[in-house]
Design an enzyme around this catalytic site. Sequence first.
Site, mmCIF file in Angstrom:
data_model
loop_
_atom_site.group_PDB
_atom_site.id
_atom_site.type_symbol
_atom_site.label_atom_id
_atom_site.label_comp_id
_atom_site.label_asym_id
_atom_site.label_seq_id
_atom_site.Cartn_x
_atom_site.Cartn_y
_atom_site.Cartn_z
ATOM 1 N N THR A 19 -3.715 -3.038 -2.132
ATOM 2 C CA THR A 19 -2.511 -2.855 -1.300
ATOM 3 C C THR A 19 -1.968 -1.437 -1.327
ATOM 4 O O THR A 19 -0.858 -1.191 -0.870
ATOM 5 C CB THR A 19 -1.394 -3.828 -1.755
ATOM 6 O OG1 THR A 19 -1.016 -3.528 -3.102
ATOM 7 C CG2 THR A 19 -1.857 -5.276 -1.650
ATOM 8 N N TRP A 20 -2.735 -0.508 -1.867
ATOM 9 C CA TRP A 20 -2.306 0.893 -1.873
ATOM 10 C C TRP A 20 -2.140 1.356 -0.426
ATOM 11 O O TRP A 20 -3.050 1.250 0.382
ATOM 12 C CB TRP A 20 -3.357 1.728 -2.586
ATOM 13 C CG TRP A 20 -2.951 3.154 -2.870
ATOM 14 C CD1 TRP A 20 -1.761 3.757 -2.599
ATOM 15 C CD2 TRP A 20 -3.760 4.150 -3.502
ATOM 16 N NE1 TRP A 20 -1.760 5.060 -3.016
ATOM 17 C CE2 TRP A 20 -2.988 5.330 -3.569
ATOM 18 C CE3 TRP A 20 -5.062 4.151 -4.008
ATOM 19 C CZ2 TRP A 20 -3.482 6.503 -4.139
ATOM 20 C CZ3 TRP A 20 -5.542 5.325 -4.561
ATOM 21 C CH2 TRP A 20 -4.763 6.484 -4.628
ATOM 22 N N ASP A 48 -4.223 -7.048 -5.612
ATOM 23 C CA ASP A 48 -3.841 -5.971 -6.529
ATOM 24 C C ASP A 48 -2.741 -5.121 -5.919
ATOM 25 O O ASP A 48 -2.835 -4.696 -4.764
ATOM 26 C CB ASP A 48 -5.057 -5.093 -6.822
ATOM 27 C CG ASP A 48 -4.702 -3.914 -7.709
ATOM 28 O OD1 ASP A 48 -4.705 -4.071 -8.945
ATOM 29 O OD2 ASP A 48 -4.408 -2.823 -7.170
ATOM 30 N N TYR A 53 3.194 1.646 -5.464
ATOM 31 C CA TYR A 53 2.772 1.616 -4.072
ATOM 32 C C TYR A 53 3.964 1.392 -3.139
ATOM 33 O O TYR A 53 4.624 0.353 -3.177
ATOM 34 C CB TYR A 53 1.750 0.495 -3.844
ATOM 35 C CG TYR A 53 0.486 0.600 -4.679
ATOM 36 C CD1 TYR A 53 0.132 1.787 -5.330
ATOM 37 C CD2 TYR A 53 -0.348 -0.491 -4.823
ATOM 38 C CE1 TYR A 53 -1.017 1.870 -6.104
ATOM 39 C CE2 TYR A 53 -1.513 -0.414 -5.584
ATOM 40 C CZ TYR A 53 -1.839 0.763 -6.220
ATOM 41 O OH TYR A 53 -2.988 0.840 -6.970
ATOM 42 N N GLN A 163 -9.197 -0.714 -14.895
ATOM 43 C CA GLN A 163 -9.337 -0.481 -13.455
ATOM 44 C C GLN A 163 -9.530 1.012 -13.226
ATOM 45 O O GLN A 163 -8.680 1.812 -13.619
ATOM 46 C CB GLN A 163 -8.096 -0.983 -12.705
ATOM 47 C CG GLN A 163 -8.202 -0.848 -11.202
ATOM 48 C CD GLN A 163 -6.949 -1.306 -10.474
ATOM 49 O OE1 GLN A 163 -6.312 -0.525 -9.784
ATOM 50 N NE2 GLN A 163 -6.591 -2.570 -10.635
ATOM 51 N N TYR A 191 -11.402 0.556 -7.953
ATOM 52 C CA TYR A 191 -10.511 0.811 -6.823
ATOM 53 C C TYR A 191 -11.111 1.901 -5.938
ATOM 54 O O TYR A 191 -11.959 2.664 -6.358
ATOM 55 C CB TYR A 191 -9.084 1.148 -7.274
ATOM 56 C CG TYR A 191 -8.835 2.492 -7.914
ATOM 57 C CD1 TYR A 191 -8.610 3.632 -7.142
ATOM 58 C CD2 TYR A 191 -8.737 2.620 -9.302
ATOM 59 C CE1 TYR A 191 -8.324 4.850 -7.718
ATOM 60 C CE2 TYR A 191 -8.449 3.833 -9.898
ATOM 61 C CZ TYR A 191 -8.248 4.954 -9.103
ATOM 62 O OH TYR A 191 -7.962 6.174 -9.681
#
Length: 277
Positions: A19-20, A48, A53, A163, A191
Amino acid sequence: MRSLPLPEGGELPVLGQGTWGMGERDARRAAEVDALRHGLDSGIRLIDTAEMYGGGGAEQVVGTALRGRRDEAFVVSKVFPHNADRGGTVAACERSLRRLGTDRLDLYLLHWRGATPLEETMAAFESLQRSGKIRYFGVSNFDPADMSELFATEAGSRVATDQVLYNLTRRGPEFDLLPWCRQRNLPVMAYSPIEQGRLLDDPVLGELAAERGVTPAQLALAWVLRQEGMCAIPKAATVEHVDHNRAAVELSLSDEELARLDERFPPPDGPTPLEIL
């Protein structure tokens, strides 16, 4: 959806929804919510996010998508390093829970290493776990030296994942971090598995994808997922993009394709500093 076993029990889906970049523009919010809900419909349970964010906006988008569906999802969020002392971690988690509209996180990560001693952050994570506000805890952007120091703390060996940035152009973790985690049965979350879209114009990747009748993004994502003990969390802000990501889970690469990708994107031949976006 395939899953990876977590060190303390439970399972981590191999494909998630990142969801960045979400929650930053009101005009996109409905499409972002629809994409996340479609992902759940498609069996992509892992979502995530992070307090960073969109200044919490991404967590709010996730919270909207999860209304009435919280039990279907495996929700991950992250705490800022500057919030990661004993009291700050607890307070940050509670803020994230309010934005997400839930009473618990499935996994809570230290976003990257800061000035707070690791023992203090781990103690805060354990406190949150005992209170039922988080199920598991872990870290993000930790290199092998960081992980070794972490595992030397009392609670460090209980972390559920690391991560990190990993894709065809960021293969450094293959030399030392991935083997280190694999030896300890510790899943790794990748990611930016398609380098925030920058990989999509590569001619070799495009040629291989065309030969297989798939998109370059699907091929790049399948390449990441081929690694033992690896899950990936690509962002998908549209329903169509979600479907493409979901299909990549079923895509297997041949030895010839892997060799051509190795030639175009050589693996590391020695230790490489962990890269961060």
